[in-house]
Design a protein around this motif. Sequence first.
Motif, mmCIF file in Angstrom:
data_model
loop_
_atom_site.group_PDB
_atom_site.id
_atom_site.type_symbol
_atom_site.label_atom_id
_atom_site.label_comp_id
_atom_site.label_asym_id
_atom_site.label_seq_id
_atom_site.Cartn_x
_atom_site.Cartn_y
_atom_site.Cartn_z
ATOM 1 N N UNK A 48 16.034 22.187 -69.852
ATOM 2 C CA UNK A 48 17.193 22.938 -69.341
ATOM 3 C C UNK A 48 17.776 22.318 -68.073
ATOM 4 N N UNK A 49 16.890 21.808 -67.205
ATOM 5 C CA UNK A 49 17.328 21.261 -65.925
ATOM 6 C C UNK A 49 17.115 19.750 -65.816
ATOM 7 N N UNK A 50 16.739 19.114 -66.910
ATOM 8 C CA UNK A 50 16.496 17.665 -66.939
ATOM 9 C C UNK A 50 15.526 17.235 -65.827
ATOM 10 N N UNK A 51 14.412 17.976 -65.707
ATOM 11 C CA UNK A 51 13.372 17.638 -64.731
ATOM 12 C C UNK A 51 12.264 16.915 -65.476
ATOM 13 N N UNK A 52 11.927 15.714 -65.011
ATOM 14 C CA UNK A 52 10.877 14.953 -65.679
ATOM 15 C C UNK A 52 9.563 15.041 -64.903
ATOM 16 N N UNK A 53 8.510 14.489 -65.495
ATOM 17 C CA UNK A 53 7.186 14.599 -64.881
ATOM 18 C C UNK A 53 7.117 13.875 -63.545
ATOM 19 N N UNK A 54 7.855 12.793 -63.393
ATOM 20 C CA UNK A 54 7.848 12.072 -62.119
ATOM 21 C C UNK A 54 8.461 12.934 -61.009
#
Length: 68
Positions: A6-12
């Motif tokens: 939804x917020x384009x948040x990745x693991x990094x």
Amino acid sequence: MYVCICNAINCKTVRHSVENGASSVASVFKACGKTPQCGRCFTTIREMVGDARPAHGCTGHSHAIAAE
């Protein structure tokens, strides 16, 4: 890999937020300047915050979603 579609948040990004003091799902979103949407990522982010160790990688979280 994306943790929050939804917020384009990745693991990094999550890992960076944790390394800079985020200690909860809410504080990770705040550090990213985002607002939670559907909540499907909460378990994965909570696990990543709980794991908070220097060598934490992007693998090993079954809830993470691969970028297409």
